[in-house]
Structure formats: C-alpha cells, structure tokens
Design a protein around this motif. Structure first.
Motif, short mmCIF file in Angstrom:
data_model
loop_
_atom_site.label_atom_id
_atom_site.label_comp_id
_atom_site.label_asym_id
_atom_site.label_seq_id
_atom_site.Cartn_x
_atom_site.Cartn_y
_atom_site.Cartn_z
N UNK A 81 0.87 -1.19 0.00
CA UNK A 81 0.00 0.00 0.00
C UNK A 81 0.90 1.23 0.00
N UNK A 82 0.29 2.37 -0.26
CA UNK A 82 1.00 3.65 -0.20
C UNK A 82 0.57 4.35 1.09
N UNK A 154 5.43 -1.78 1.10
CA UNK A 154 4.71 -0.50 1.18
C UNK A 154 5.64 0.68 0.90
N UNK A 155 5.10 1.72 0.32
CA UNK A 155 5.86 2.94 0.03
C UNK A 155 5.32 4.06 0.91
N UNK A 156 6.23 4.76 1.59
CA UNK A 156 5.86 5.86 2.49
C UNK A 156 6.20 7.19 1.83
N UNK A 157 5.20 8.06 1.74
CA UNK A 157 5.37 9.36 1.07
C UNK A 157 4.88 10.48 1.98
N UNK A 158 5.61 11.61 1.96
CA UNK A 158 5.15 12.84 2.59
C UNK A 158 4.66 13.75 1.47
N UNK A 179 0.71 7.09 -7.87
CA UNK A 179 1.42 5.83 -7.66
C UNK A 179 0.46 4.73 -7.24
N UNK A 180 -0.43 5.03 -6.31
CA UNK A 180 -1.37 4.03 -5.82
C UNK A 180 -2.25 3.51 -6.95
N UNK A 186 -4.14 0.39 -2.27
CA UNK A 186 -4.81 1.47 -1.53
C UNK A 186 -3.83 2.47 -0.94
N UNK A 187 -4.38 3.61 -0.55
CA UNK A 187 -3.63 4.63 0.18
C UNK A 187 -4.06 4.58 1.64
N UNK A 188 -3.08 4.56 2.55
CA UNK A 188 -3.37 4.61 3.98
C UNK A 188 -2.90 5.97 4.51
#
Length: 246
Positions: A81-82, A154-158, A179-180, A186-188
C-alpha cells in the motif's frame, strides 16, 4: 515552541538525548554497512531499523516525549500500500520506520550523503528524489515506487514534499495518488502532531505525547487520480484541524 522559549531543563534533556543518539547511530550504522551484504532486504530492514526503536524509547526517557496511536488496525496486514503522512518534524521520519514494516521511503537524495546515518539509510533502497528535477522526480517515483509495491513493499510518502510548520497546511501533491492508482494498491493516510513537540530543525523537544491517527485505506479501483487525491487530502486536512495543527 521556539528555541528562544525553551527552558534550561529542555536544553539539558535534549543534550542527553543527542548524547545517546549520535554515538549509537555511528556504531549501528557502521555495523549495518559491514553485515548488510550478507542479508536480504527483509533482514536488512529489520536490522538497520532496530535503532529507530531506540530513538523513540530514548526520546521518552530523556525528553518525556511519548506516542499514542489510534487506528493501528487500519494498516493492512498483508499486501502493499502507499502510506501518506504529514511532515512537520524529524520525529515522523524516525517513528514511521518502526510502524510501517518493511517500507520503502520517498526522500530527498541529499539525506543519503549524511555520514553514517545517510549511508545506512541508503541500504534500505529508498526512492531518493532530486527535488530540483520535478518532472524527472515524478517519473522516478512512479517507476521505482511501482516496482517496490509489486514486490509487496509498502511505500511511504510525505505528500507535502517538505516539512511544514505547525499553523500552516501546505500543499499536497498528487504523486501518492498517481502511484497508488498505477500499482492498484490502496492509500493509507496517517496524521500526527509531532511538530507541536519537536518542530523541524529544533534542538529542544517539548514534553508530551505525540498523537498518531491512522485512517481506513482509501480504495483506488475504478477511480481517477483526482478522486483518490481529493479523498486523501480531505482526510488529512480534517485530522490536521482536529489535532490543532492548523
């Protein structure tokens, strides 16, 4: 809290925090560089980010800064997830590596040049963005991010792109939604109020408890980037207001 308003006690507590932070970071980073070649990604991530648990523990001991998480159950147990989060402090860059495991972080490539800390960070295969190349940065995010997600990471984005001080909302970019949707994951959304206690680039830290809220995953199937992005921004803005960040 500004440095000018900080008390002598806060300076002393912060001094002891960094007295533990820097030596252990150098030691642990050096060990990470030595043993990483014989570890796979999962093993490497677990070993290198062990120190993050120490950082969060040491903040509580030295500065009286704890953490409380609500909505932890919304983090998917399986599948990629993103994760998107607001950015107002250095705290979240440390905490999120203890919370989203494993992960691929999207960060500015200058961080990888920091001795020891940055060298170890580079071993985690982050997506290191050159912010001066905006068009190329987006292409890199989508290409490398999709590859990580397809590997189940999972990819973590600010999405604000940089630290935004408390009192300001900042602008949320669409890279996370793009990206998602591209990867079909999904986006969390995640919100915290760490900036109240540890403003960006501040030496001192305020005693208290950082509140972290995790939202339900935002689905992407059959939707447009704009629709996904709008839902993400609405959730982030709502909870930033509830936590008194704006």
């Amino acid at each position: 809290m500004s440095e000018k308003s900080a008390s002598p006690v806060q300076y002393v507590r912060a001094f002891f925090y960094y007295l533990g932070f820097y030596p252990l970071t150098i030691i642990h980073s050096s060990l990470s560089l030595i043993i990483s070649p014989v570890l796979n990604f999962q093993q490497r991530f677990k070993f290198i980010t062990l120190i993050n648990f120490f950082y969060i523990f040491w903040l509580r001991v030295c500065c009286g800064l704890g953490v409380n998480v609500t909505g932890r159950e919304h983090l998917p147990k399986t599948g990629a997830y993103v994760a998107v989060a607001n950015h107002s402090s250095e705290w979240e860059t440390l905490f999120l590596q203890t919370f989203v495991r494993p992960q691929c972080a999207v960060l500015k490539k200058e961080l990888l040049s920091i001795p020891f800390f940055g060298w170890a960070l580079g071993l985690l295969n982050p997506i290191a963005i050159d912010r001066s190349q905006r068009r190329g940065a987006l292409k890199q995010l989508l290409t490398e991010g999709k590859s990580r997600l397809e590997e189940g990471i999972p990819v973590v984005i600010f999405p604000q792109g940089t630290r935004v001080p408390v009192g300001k909302m900042g602008k949320f970019n669409k890279g996370g939604a793009m990206l998602a949707l591209s990867a079909g994951v999904p986006i969390v959304p995640i919100i915290h109020n760490a900036g109240i206690y540890w403003p960006g680039k501040s030496f001192t830290k305020k005693t208290g408890t950082v509140q972290v809220h995790v939202g339900e995953p935002i689905p992407v199937e059959g939707r447009t980037v704009d629709e996904i992005h709008a839902d993400m921004v609405a959730w982030l803005e709502k909870h930033m207001k509830e936590l008194g960040l704006v």
